[in-house]
Each structure stands twice: as C-alpha cells, then as structure tokens.
Design a protein around this motif. Structure first.
Motif, PDB file in Angstrom:
ATOM      1  N   GLU A 187      42.727  38.565  38.430  1.00 31.67           N
ATOM      2  CA  GLU A 187      42.825  39.293  39.698  1.00 31.67           C
ATOM      3  C   GLU A 187      42.765  40.800  39.484  1.00 31.67           C
ATOM      4  O   GLU A 187      42.092  41.521  40.232  1.00 31.67           O
ATOM      5  CB  GLU A 187      44.127  38.909  40.401  1.00 31.67           C
ATOM      6  CG  GLU A 187      44.297  39.526  41.777  1.00 31.67           C
ATOM      7  CD  GLU A 187      45.569  39.069  42.479  1.00 31.67           C
ATOM      8  OE1 GLU A 187      45.882  39.629  43.545  1.00 31.67           O
ATOM      9  OE2 GLU A 187      46.241  38.165  41.937  1.00 31.67           O
ATOM     10  N   ALA A 188      43.448  41.291  38.459  1.00 28.43           N
ATOM     11  CA  ALA A 188      43.445  42.734  38.187  1.00 28.43           C
ATOM     12  C   ALA A 188      42.048  43.210  37.800  1.00 28.43           C
ATOM     13  O   ALA A 188      41.598  44.281  38.252  1.00 28.43           O
ATOM     14  CB  ALA A 188      44.445  43.050  37.079  1.00 28.43           C
TER      15      ALA A 188
ATOM     16  N   LYS B  29      39.669  43.577  40.762  1.00 27.15           N
ATOM     17  CA  LYS B  29      39.896  44.724  41.633  1.00 27.15           C
ATOM     18  C   LYS B  29      39.145  45.966  41.170  1.00 27.15           C
ATOM     19  O   LYS B  29      38.831  46.841  41.988  1.00 27.15           O
ATOM     20  CB  LYS B  29      41.392  45.022  41.707  1.00 27.15           C
ATOM     21  CG  LYS B  29      42.184  43.991  42.501  1.00 27.15           C
ATOM     22  CD  LYS B  29      43.660  44.341  42.526  1.00 27.15           C
ATOM     23  CE  LYS B  29      44.451  43.319  43.331  1.00 27.15           C
ATOM     24  NZ  LYS B  29      45.911  43.622  43.318  1.00 27.15           N
ATOM     25  N   THR B  30      38.873  46.083  39.881  1.00 30.55           N
ATOM     26  CA  THR B  30      38.191  47.283  39.369  1.00 30.55           C
ATOM     27  C   THR B  30      36.742  47.019  38.965  1.00 30.55           C
ATOM     28  O   THR B  30      36.028  47.950  38.600  1.00 30.55           O
ATOM     29  CB  THR B  30      38.952  47.841  38.147  1.00 30.55           C
ATOM     30  OG1 THR B  30      39.017  46.843  37.126  1.00 30.55           O
ATOM     31  CG2 THR B  30      40.361  48.259  38.537  1.00 30.55           C
TER      32      THR B  30
ATOM     33  N   HIS C  10      34.058  49.082  40.817  1.00 32.61           N
ATOM     34  CA  HIS C  10      34.083  50.501  40.430  1.00 32.61           C
ATOM     35  C   HIS C  10      33.334  50.716  39.118  1.00 32.61           C
ATOM     36  O   HIS C  10      32.477  51.610  39.026  1.00 32.61           O
ATOM     37  CB  HIS C  10      35.528  50.981  40.293  1.00 32.61           C
ATOM     38  CG  HIS C  10      35.658  52.291  39.582  1.00 32.61           C
ATOM     39  ND1 HIS C  10      35.380  53.503  40.186  1.00 32.61           N
ATOM     40  CD2 HIS C  10      36.011  52.589  38.289  1.00 32.61           C
ATOM     41  CE1 HIS C  10      35.559  54.483  39.315  1.00 32.61           C
ATOM     42  NE2 HIS C  10      35.951  53.962  38.162  1.00 32.61           N
TER      43      HIS C  10
ATOM     44  N   ASP D  99      35.851  40.156  35.588  1.00 36.09           N
ATOM     45  CA  ASP D  99      34.845  41.193  35.347  1.00 36.09           C
ATOM     46  C   ASP D  99      34.016  40.761  34.145  1.00 36.09           C
ATOM     47  O   ASP D  99      34.507  40.757  33.009  1.00 36.09           O
ATOM     48  CB  ASP D  99      35.515  42.543  35.085  1.00 36.09           C
ATOM     49  CG  ASP D  99      34.516  43.689  34.978  1.00 36.09           C
ATOM     50  OD1 ASP D  99      33.388  43.459  34.506  1.00 36.09           O
ATOM     51  OD2 ASP D  99      34.868  44.829  35.351  1.00 36.09           O
TER      52      ASP D  99
END
Length: 401
Positions: free
Chosen positions: A31-32, A35-36, A39, A89
């Motif tokens: 999940e972390a 989130k990035t 970006h 990611d």
C-alpha cells in the motif's frame, strides 16, 4: 510509522546479525509503495524513500543465508516478497530484486568471504543495493569491457547499458573480459562511488521509469584482487545451440521467480478493475458495472490467467525449497507461460475499462506500460523457445543412440 526490524535469533560466526524480514507487513508495504508509484513514474527519480522503507522492513537482505548471519528466507518467501512489491510499485520491485537474487544465489557460488562480509556489514547500516552490469550498447551481452591487470589488481574500462538502479547502487557486479593471452570473462564487485564511473542519463523508456536503468561508463576503474568474484572461463563458441538441461544453481528458476514482480503488477491491475467495477455506477445503467455479465466474464478470464501463473511461480519455488531438482527447461517454460499470461491479463483489464484506462490519471495506464518490460528480460521468449525446443529434440534423439 515504520517499526524497528527484529533480528535473527543467533548470530553467525563473527557476530553479524541482519534484520529479519517483516513478512507480516507485506500488505502495508504494498500500500505504501502504491501511494508513491505515480510520483516516481512521472518524475523518473530514483525512489530513495521507497528503498529505505524496504531496508527498514528487512526485505533487502531477506535472502542472505543463515550461515552469513541472515534470515535465509526460501524461494517461496522470495516469490511472496516480489509479488507484494510488484503489486505496489513495479520499478521499486525490480530494483530490490536485483539485490535479493545475488544474495539468494550465494549458496551455490559464494564470493570471497571477506568481501561478502564487508558488504553485509554495510547492509546493516543502510540500503546496500547490488546489480549486474553486463549488457553493452555495441556488443549486446558483453565482451567490450576490458579488465587490464595492474600491479594492484585490475583497471576496468567499458560501457554498460540497462543497469537497473544505476544511481542508487552501492556495488556494480561488473562483467568484463580480461586482457590475458587467453581472455576470460570475469565478474568484479565495483563500489558505486569509485573514481572513473560516470552515469549517463539515457533511460527514457515507455515504462519502469524510476528504475533509472541508465548507461554507465567505466574508465580505468581500479579494483583490487579481492574484488574479483568469479571467472567464467575462456571465451569460446560451441558452434551450435544446445538446449538447457539441469539447473543446479537455480539460475533459471530464479528468473521465473523474479518474473513474479510483474505478476504482482498484474494483480494490482486486477485490483483496480474490481474497485472500478463495484464503484462505477453509470447513470444509464443505474447499478455497478460489475453486475454486468460481460464484466464478470472478463474478470473470470483475468483470474484464470493470473491464478495459473501464480501457481507456476509458487509451485517451482516450493520445489526448490524442498530440495527438488528443477530443470532449466521446466523453469524457462514456466517463465514464458507466466509472462504471456500476466501480459494478457493486463491487456484484458485495459480493454474492459475502455479508453479511460489509458489516461495518465489512471494507475492502470502505468501498470500497462510497466508490464511491457516483463518480456524483454533475458532470456527473451524467442531465445527461451529455441533452447527449450532444442533440449526437447535432444531428449528425443537420445533414445536412438
């Protein structure tokens, strides 16, 4: 908040202890990273914060063997880690994979002890990333990088491409050809901050943008004799292709398990389709689009592809953990099938959601671009099929010998 990593119960000889991987946090880490991911994809920056997160969770050294003071997770847990990271990611997962795999293979062909212990000591202090530097712009798989003997060891000159994580690597595992009368291929461990190393910002790919897989130029980079980790023997040509047989070092099986990170990305695509299906309620329909028969039919196709691919990855990982021999033919065949299935699953997800899936505001667009890279890792499908077919033909012909 990141919780402090626990340590292995018993230190190895020399007292070194590496963090125990927090496998119970994999969902949180996925999940972390998710989130990035957008970006880093947009900026093409090296994902320092994401890599630090993996270090803090003890994941970057998860595959270090217990004999070296590491947790020594098995191949099944390695597959689980890569699936989870890829789901968050894909670029971060690939950077991590390039460090996890050399550690995992230490049991078969270990490096010089003092060198490896030095790297592990550094790994207790912060992220210590490794990756092979082998491919070259002009010669493909290598041969143009030359290691010249010096009074103090070696001086290496050459240019490498597709070096995943180049900007953040602590060590390059540099492939070179020696300048001896009978040249040999050799692998050197070269510190990333060595004089004579220049990183060229050439990585402008469709996907996997934050892997920063730039070209790297090495000019008379000096390394000591202790940084030579392996000779692969004299350069030679076999004259004809020979198919893969036994895979005693698990190399081809690890290639399959590594493809699991792209399978994780495909699972993320599936997650997004499911979320969209239950939350999108078109005015003309008056109910979630997931209630439609076509939507659920395509969902079924996606699940068949991904669950079958996952069974292949975890099944072979489990066999390795049980000490069973997995032939290169089996591993390469599974890799071809897994990449075909995960790529097809993401294509179906995009088609199901329509043009909105290709918007840059949609995570499915990034995932679609990223998984296009799954099939370009060596050995690519055409080479794998040639080897697989040749091996099968050889097996058939042996019965007449």
């Amino acid at each position: 908040m990141t919780s402090p990593p626990s340590t292995v119960a018993a230190p190895a000889e020399g007292g070194l202890q590496l963090p125990k991987p927090q496998l119970d946090r994999l969902d949180e880490i996925t999940e972390a990273l998710a989130k990035t991911a957008a970006h880093y994809d947009r900026t093409g920056e090296f994902p320092h914060a994401a890599i630090q997160l993996l270090h803090d969770a003890g994941l970057l050294t998860a595959t270090v063997g217990a004999e070296w003071g590491g947790p020594g997770v098995g191949f099944t847990d390695l597959a689980r880690i890569l699936l989870a990271l890829g789901r968050g990611d894909t670029s971060v997962a690939l950077i991590a994979c390039m460090t996890l795999v050399p550690h995992a293979l230490q049991g078969g062909r270990p490096w010089p002890e003092a060198l490896y212990r030095r790297i592990l000591a550094e790994s207790t202090q912060g992220p210590t990333l490794l990756n092979h530097a082998r491919a070259e712009p002009d010669t493909g798989r290598g041969g143009g990088t030359v290691a010249r003997r010096t009074a103090n060891g070696w001086a290496i000159t050459g240019r490498k491409r597709f070096v995943t994580g180049a900007e953040g690597l602590s060590y390059f595992l540099l492939w070179a050809t020696t300048d001896e009368a009978v040249p040999q291929t050799a692998i050197f461990v070269v510190p990333g901050g060595s004089p004579g190393i220049e990183i060229l910002p050439t990585w402008r790919q469709l996907g996997m943008r934050s892997t920063v897989s730039h070209e790297v130029v090495f000019t008379d980079v000096e390394v000591g004799p202790e940084e030579l980790i392996r000779f692969d023997g004299p350069l030679q040509s076999t004259g004809r292709p020979s198919g893969p047989e036994a895979d005693p070092d698990h190399a081809n099986s690890v290639l399959l398990i590594s493809a699991g990170l792209y399978l994780g990305a495909a699972r993320a695509a599936q997650d997004f389709v499911l979320h969209t299906g239950v939350t999108k309620v078109p005015t003309h329909l008056g109910r979630p689009i997931a209630t439609g028969e076509r939507f659920r039919h395509v969902l079924g196709e996606i699940e068949v592809l991904l669950s079958t691919a996952e069974q292949l990855v975890l099944g072979i990982a489990g066999r390795l953990d049980r000490g069973e021999l997995v032939t290169a033919n089996e591993a390469l065949s599974a890799k071809v099938a897994v990449i075909r299935d995960l790529t097809r699953a993401v294509e179906l997800a995009v088609r199901l959601l329509g043009s909105g899936a290709l918007s840059q505001d949609n995570p499915l667009e990034r995932i679609f671009r990223d998984v296009q890279a799954a099939g370009v890792h060596a050995p690519q499908e055409d080479s794998a099929l040639l080897g697989i077919g040749t091996a099968r033909l050889n097996d058939y012909l042996r019965q007449f010998e």
